[in-house]
Design an enzyme around this catalytic site. Structure first.
Site, short mmCIF file in Angstrom:
data_model
loop_
_atom_site.label_atom_id
_atom_site.label_comp_id
_atom_site.label_asym_id
_atom_site.label_seq_id
_atom_site.Cartn_x
_atom_site.Cartn_y
_atom_site.Cartn_z
N PRO A 156 0.83 -1.21 0.00
CA PRO A 156 0.00 0.00 0.00
C PRO A 156 0.86 1.26 0.00
O PRO A 156 1.73 1.41 0.83
CB PRO A 156 -0.80 -0.09 1.31
N GLU A 157 0.63 2.11 -0.97
CA GLU A 157 1.35 3.38 -1.01
C GLU A 157 0.58 4.41 -0.20
O GLU A 157 -0.56 4.18 0.19
CB GLU A 157 1.46 3.86 -2.47
N LYS A 165 2.14 6.47 5.77
CA LYS A 165 1.66 5.09 5.65
C LYS A 165 0.81 4.67 6.85
O LYS A 165 0.48 3.51 7.00
CB LYS A 165 2.86 4.14 5.52
#
Ligand code: ZN
Length: 300
Positions: A2-3, A55
């Protein structure tokens, strides 16, 4: 993996769906979380806000409790209507937050922890927010310094994105991003290092003024939280906006057609007046859409 923008979108989806709602159930496979829930139950609390910081995804509950998750490689948040079948096995569930209509499920999140505002402030891993525009301690001078420092660090950041970046200044949402840039006569796609000191100061002043007015007149929340945004918006409020949601309509100041263009990792809609907010910078002026669209609701 996941960015940042995936986490941003997850936070936004969670915010839109369960933001402002009351927790009716909480489940977790993580012992540490379970023990916090035993001592200070989640059920009954309101989900005040969901945000992403890099993040990290933060879910703020009423009563000073914040659930912080980091997705690392494998984690994800899913949203299901109550009773809907999960797309991943129960064994991968780490956290479930239930509201009357929804289940927000975190699968495989390797890091999940509860914080209070104070313990979060002391934690060195989760990125800090910038100065909160609505806090009593906020000063225009401090805000200007923060923006100037950010311009040094990220000179090519676009003004609109910088205003939404909660690590620069905390508090502005998508509506006021456009409104503040208009009031300050600054094209929202300009690089932040093209701002003059006077422009930077105008931006911070208007941000401060608008946020306070927005809170004081009781119609707040359009900035922070979509739950209320949907229910409190009215014609009179739309009348008050300079550019937001007014694509193709006449600028209230000069009559030019208001433009809209998507901006940033979250592709948030940004509105401006091409005459009142002239383009300054290298390269061609970013052009937006200026055809009038029928908008059923004011949103993002
Ligand atoms: Zn104009």
């Amino acid at each position: 993996m996941p960015e940042g923008d995936t986490i941003f979108r997850s936070a936004r989806a969670l915010e839109h769906t369960i933001g402002g709602k009351q927790v009716t159930g909480f489940d977790t496979g993580l012992a540490k979380l379970a023990s916090v829930n035993d001592n200070t139950p989640l059920v009954g609390r309101i989900i005040d806000k969901v945000e992403s910081r890099g993040k990290w995804l933060l879910i703020h509950f009423s009563g000073d409790l914040i659930l912080v998750t980091h997705m690392l490689m494998s984690g994800s948040w899913h949203l299901y209507r109550t009773g809907e079948r999960w797309k991943m096995g129960r064994s991968r569930m780490r956290v479930v937050i239930r509201t009357a209509d929804w289940e927000a499920v975190a699968f495989n999140v390797p890091i999940a922890e509860f914080f209070t505002a104070r313990t979060l402030e002391r934690n060195s891993q989760v990125p800090k927010l910038g100065p909160d525009i609505l806090s009593d301690a906020f000063t225009v001078e401090g805000g200007v310094q923060r923006l100037a420092a950010y311009a040094q660090q990220s000179p090519e950041a676009e003004v609109g994105n910088a205003l939404l970046n909660q690590r620069v200044l905390a508090g502005l949402g998508n509506v006021y991003k456009s409104e503040v840039a208009f009031a300050a006569k600054v094209h929202p796609f300009r690089h932040i290092d093209t701002l003059t000191p006077a422009e930077t100061e105008r931006i911070v002043e208007f941000a401060h003024r608008y946020m306070q007015a927005n809170v004081n007149d009781g119609s707040d929340a359009i900035v922070t939280y979509s739950g209320n945004r949907r229910t409190t918006h009215s014609m009179s409020r739309e009348e008050r906006l300079w550019v937001y949601g007014r694509q193709g309509h006449e600028c209230r100041r000069c009559g030019a057609a208001i433009m809209m263009r998507r901006q940033g990792a979250g592709a948030r809609s940004t509105y401006w007046c091409p005459d009142c907010q002239p383009w300054i910078g290298e390269g061609a002026e970013p052009i937006g859409h200026a055809t009038i669209v029928n908008r059923r609701k004011v949103g993002c």
